[in-house]
Design a protein around this motif. Sequence first.
Motif, mmCIF file in Angstrom:
data_model
loop_
_atom_site.group_PDB
_atom_site.id
_atom_site.type_symbol
_atom_site.label_atom_id
_atom_site.label_comp_id
_atom_site.label_asym_id
_atom_site.label_seq_id
_atom_site.Cartn_x
_atom_site.Cartn_y
_atom_site.Cartn_z
ATOM 1 N N ILE A 37 0.854 -1.182 0.000
ATOM 2 C CA ILE A 37 0.000 0.000 0.000
ATOM 3 C C ILE A 37 0.888 1.229 0.000
ATOM 4 N N GLY A 38 0.488 2.219 -0.770
ATOM 5 C CA GLY A 38 1.253 3.456 -0.827
ATOM 6 C C GLY A 38 0.373 4.606 -1.253
ATOM 7 N N VAL A 39 1.009 5.692 -1.579
ATOM 8 C CA VAL A 39 0.317 6.864 -2.123
ATOM 9 C C VAL A 39 1.116 7.351 -3.325
ATOM 10 N N LYS A 40 0.403 7.995 -4.251
ATOM 11 C CA LYS A 40 1.095 8.576 -5.405
ATOM 12 C C LYS A 40 0.494 9.945 -5.677
ATOM 13 N N ASN A 41 1.281 10.782 -6.321
ATOM 14 C CA ASN A 41 0.793 12.098 -6.723
ATOM 15 C C ASN A 41 -0.146 11.928 -7.902
ATOM 16 N N GLY A 42 -1.230 12.696 -7.865
ATOM 17 C CA GLY A 42 -2.162 12.653 -8.971
ATOM 18 C C GLY A 42 -3.585 12.889 -8.519
ATOM 19 N N GLY A 43 -4.472 13.040 -9.461
ATOM 20 C CA GLY A 43 -5.871 13.287 -9.155
ATOM 21 C C GLY A 43 -6.120 14.754 -8.858
ATOM 22 N N CYS A 44 -7.373 15.112 -8.784
ATOM 23 C CA CYS A 44 -7.710 16.531 -8.622
ATOM 24 C C CYS A 44 -7.400 17.060 -7.223
ATOM 25 N N ALA A 54 2.738 -7.637 -3.926
ATOM 26 C CA ALA A 54 4.182 -7.549 -3.699
ATOM 27 C C ALA A 54 4.745 -8.963 -3.768
ATOM 28 N N GLU A 55 5.646 -9.177 -4.713
ATOM 29 C CA GLU A 55 6.250 -10.498 -4.863
ATOM 30 C C GLU A 55 7.272 -10.784 -3.772
ATOM 31 N N ALA A 56 7.860 -9.713 -3.227
ATOM 32 C CA ALA A 56 8.865 -9.874 -2.173
ATOM 33 C C ALA A 56 8.833 -8.668 -1.246
ATOM 34 N N VAL A 57 9.308 -8.870 -0.037
ATOM 35 C CA VAL A 57 9.450 -7.784 0.928
ATOM 36 C C VAL A 57 10.801 -7.128 0.679
ATOM 37 N N THR A 58 10.819 -5.798 0.538
ATOM 38 C CA THR A 58 12.084 -5.093 0.383
ATOM 39 C C THR A 58 12.559 -4.646 1.766
ATOM 40 N N PRO A 59 13.861 -4.427 1.938
ATOM 41 C CA PRO A 59 14.374 -4.035 3.250
ATOM 42 C C PRO A 59 13.764 -2.731 3.790
ATOM 43 N N SER A 60 13.288 -1.877 2.903
ATOM 44 C CA SER A 60 12.731 -0.599 3.364
ATOM 45 C C SER A 60 11.215 -0.629 3.595
ATOM 46 N N ASP A 61 10.547 -1.740 3.272
ATOM 47 C CA ASP A 61 9.108 -1.852 3.503
ATOM 48 C C ASP A 61 8.794 -1.838 4.990
ATOM 49 N N GLU A 62 7.701 -1.203 5.352
ATOM 50 C CA GLU A 62 7.139 -1.310 6.702
ATOM 51 C C GLU A 62 6.191 -2.501 6.637
ATOM 52 N N VAL A 63 6.495 -3.557 7.382
ATOM 53 C CA VAL A 63 5.708 -4.789 7.320
ATOM 54 C C VAL A 63 4.691 -4.789 8.453
ATOM 55 N N ILE A 64 3.412 -4.922 8.083
ATOM 56 C CA ILE A 64 2.321 -4.955 9.049
ATOM 57 C C ILE A 64 1.646 -6.319 8.944
ATOM 58 N N GLU A 65 1.559 -7.001 10.058
ATOM 59 C CA GLU A 65 0.814 -8.263 10.120
ATOM 60 C C GLU A 65 -0.426 -7.957 10.949
ATOM 61 N N LEU A 72 2.351 -4.547 3.254
ATOM 62 C CA LEU A 72 3.634 -3.863 3.154
ATOM 63 C C LEU A 72 3.356 -2.409 2.814
ATOM 64 N N VAL A 73 3.912 -1.510 3.592
ATOM 65 C CA VAL A 73 3.705 -0.100 3.341
ATOM 66 C C VAL A 73 4.950 0.459 2.669
ATOM 67 N N ASP A 74 4.735 1.075 1.521
ATOM 68 C CA ASP A 74 5.820 1.725 0.786
ATOM 69 C C ASP A 74 6.488 2.731 1.725
ATOM 70 N N PRO A 75 7.824 2.712 1.834
ATOM 71 C CA PRO A 75 8.500 3.606 2.781
ATOM 72 C C PRO A 75 8.227 5.087 2.527
ATOM 73 N N LYS A 76 7.961 5.460 1.287
ATOM 74 C CA LYS A 76 7.672 6.866 0.981
ATOM 75 C C LYS A 76 6.284 7.275 1.471
ATOM 76 N N ALA A 77 5.446 6.303 1.828
ATOM 77 C CA ALA A 77 4.069 6.591 2.233
ATOM 78 C C ALA A 77 3.849 6.539 3.742
ATOM 79 N N VAL A 78 4.831 6.079 4.507
ATOM 80 C CA VAL A 78 4.633 5.851 5.938
ATOM 81 C C VAL A 78 4.105 7.085 6.658
#
Length: 123
Positions: A37-44, A54-65, A72-78
């Motif tokens: 899950i993350g956020v991106k720029n865009g929309g009104c 997500a095929e794999a967990v990256t070292p920078s992902d915030e992992v929520i169980e 997995l939370v995108d690190p830029k979205a935390v």
Amino acid sequence: MASARPRPQVIRLTDAAAARLKQIMAKAEKPIAGVRIGVKNGGCAGMSYTMEYAEAVTPSDEVIEDKGVRVLVDPKAVLFLLGTEMDFRTEKLSAGFVFTNPNQVSACGCGESVQIKPAEVEA
């Protein structure tokens, strides 16, 4: 030496969101590590929420169980998602994931994008 305080959970799932995510993940065409899950720029309104396998967990992902689901939370979205509750709602004419985010300032009229400010982190 001071002890570290517990980290707040970035995102929580309702029972309905967890159940729907389990259904979606069970139908994935290949093995996945979770839903990112993350956020991106865009929309009104300026930003929109994103979800993807997500095929794999990256070292920078915030992992929520939560409730048997790995998110997995995108690190830029935390900082934009801190304290968010994710729900799945079925209405008369629509169904989808709904984010209740304390950092959300406003949303566009169509509901597809939001304005989010980063959470203020205590020192």
